[in-house]
Design an enzyme around this catalytic site. Sequence first.
Site, PDB file in Angstrom:
ATOM      1  N   VAL A  78      38.180  42.367  45.015  1.00 50.14           N
ATOM      2  CA  VAL A  78      38.638  41.765  43.771  1.00 50.14           C
ATOM      3  C   VAL A  78      39.656  40.678  44.108  1.00 50.14           C
ATOM      4  CG1 VAL A  78      39.802  42.208  41.580  1.00 50.14           C
ATOM      5  CG2 VAL A  78      38.252  43.925  42.538  1.00 50.14           C
ATOM      6  N   CYS A  79      39.441  39.469  43.598  1.00 49.42           N
ATOM      7  CA  CYS A  79      40.354  38.357  43.859  1.00 49.42           C
ATOM      8  C   CYS A  79      41.721  38.671  43.255  1.00 49.42           C
ATOM      9  CB  CYS A  79      39.807  37.064  43.277  1.00 49.42           C
ATOM     10  SG  CYS A  79      40.928  35.656  43.500  1.00 49.42           S
ATOM     11  N   VAL A  80      42.743  38.710  44.080  1.00 51.89           N
ATOM     12  CA  VAL A  80      44.067  39.137  43.666  1.00 51.89           C
ATOM     13  C   VAL A  80      44.643  38.241  42.576  1.00 51.89           C
ATOM     14  CG1 VAL A  80      45.232  37.927  45.575  1.00 51.89           C
ATOM     15  CG2 VAL A  80      46.349  39.862  44.446  1.00 51.89           C
TER      16      VAL A  80
END
Length: 129
Positions: A78-80
């Site tokens: 998941v892209c932070v």
Amino acid sequence: MSSFTLLVTSAPFTEQNAYSAYRFALASVQAKHSVNGIFFYQSGTLNGSSLQLTPSNEFDLYAAWQGLANDYNVPLMVCVSAANRRGVTTAQEALDSDTPHFSLTPPFESVGLGELAVLMKNSDRLIQF
């Protein structure tokens, strides 16, 4: 056999794209292809929120993603930065920002965009949903 990176940019229940990504990933690993990773970006980061409450008569996509990761060792990334904008945070991020709640738990992991580049480099195809 082919290797794939999946890029999911759709929220879990706003349209069918996230479900289609799950079905594609499942069919791929069952057919002995390699899914090097699934990268959730933009609204797709909401797929990683453990705060989803799915009615008992509907498909539980969150549980399905967990099963895929656990059964076939598919990384769920998941892209932070995109996740944080949408309130999807890890326990450490919540602690660092004095926020009492978090919603990103394993097997989902919080990563930067660089991980997407690595996935793409090591895969035959990038498929976006």
